[in-house]
Design a protein around this motif. Structure first.
Motif: not given
Length: 194
Positions: A58-62
């Motif tokens: 869900a977290i774009p950078a990850v």
């Protein structure tokens, strides 16, 4: 020996499960699969891992970082790999061999502290061939799987059941495959063979 037989993934899954079952019977493994305590700890642990993978996707950078990893879908449909081969060929087989059988033998012979270290080290060394076959760093693979073996062994000792480490092990392996598969679908530049 098993890789030299060229059985394919389905044959290896059957061979792994058959060997693990025979090994546990010969050495009186005690998986205690239906332990309420083991199932409870296992589901709680697996839920934490699933939540972590969910957050990672869900977290774009990850998610972008996950997109740089190579998905390793084998020569079977992805669903079959995640539903059959990871739980049976890997998790059932390894947890029956290591946590249900070898760890109790080591604990009885060397005591729980030494037994847990020897068992974890053996589990790490068990992953040399898979690391080489995948082109992964062998020392990093040994260290990571030995650390996992310590956690899995702790769960088995705390619950007196192989269910807890098996559920956590399955969440880590199948969850990782699913997370990479989801990321691959979200990032069109990546593709899976299956």
């Amino acid at each position: 020996m098993l890789p030299r037989l060229n059985l394919g993934l389905r044959g290896r899954t059957a061979a792994n499960a058959g060997f693990a079952t025979g090994y546990a019977l010969v050495f009186r493994g005690r998986p205690n699969w239906l332990s309420a305590r083991g199932l409870g700890y296992g589901l709680a642990s697996a839920s934490m891992v699933a939540a972590g993978y969910g957050a990672a996707v869900a977290i774009p950078a990850v998610r972008d970082r996950l997109g740089t990893f190579d998905g390793r879908a084998p020569d079977v449909p992805f669903g079959e790999w995640v539903i059959v081969h990871i739980p049976i060929g890997t998790v059932y087989s390894e947890e029956l061999i290591f946590r249900a059988t070898l760890d109790p033998l080591l604990d009885n012979t060397f005591g729980p502290r030494s037994g847990s270290l020897i068992g974890a080290a053996t589990f790490g060394l068990w992953h040399i061939h898979p690391a080489r076959a995948a082109g992964d760093s062998v020392p990093a693979s040994i260290a990571a799987t030995a650390a996992g073996g310590l956690v899995f062994g702790l769960l088995r000792r705390r619950t007196e059941s192989a269910s807890a480490p098996a559920l956590l092990h399955c969440a880590v392996n199948a969850g990782g495959a699913l997370a990479l598969h989801i990321v691959a679908r979200l990032m069109p530049a990546r593709s899976w063979s299956n």
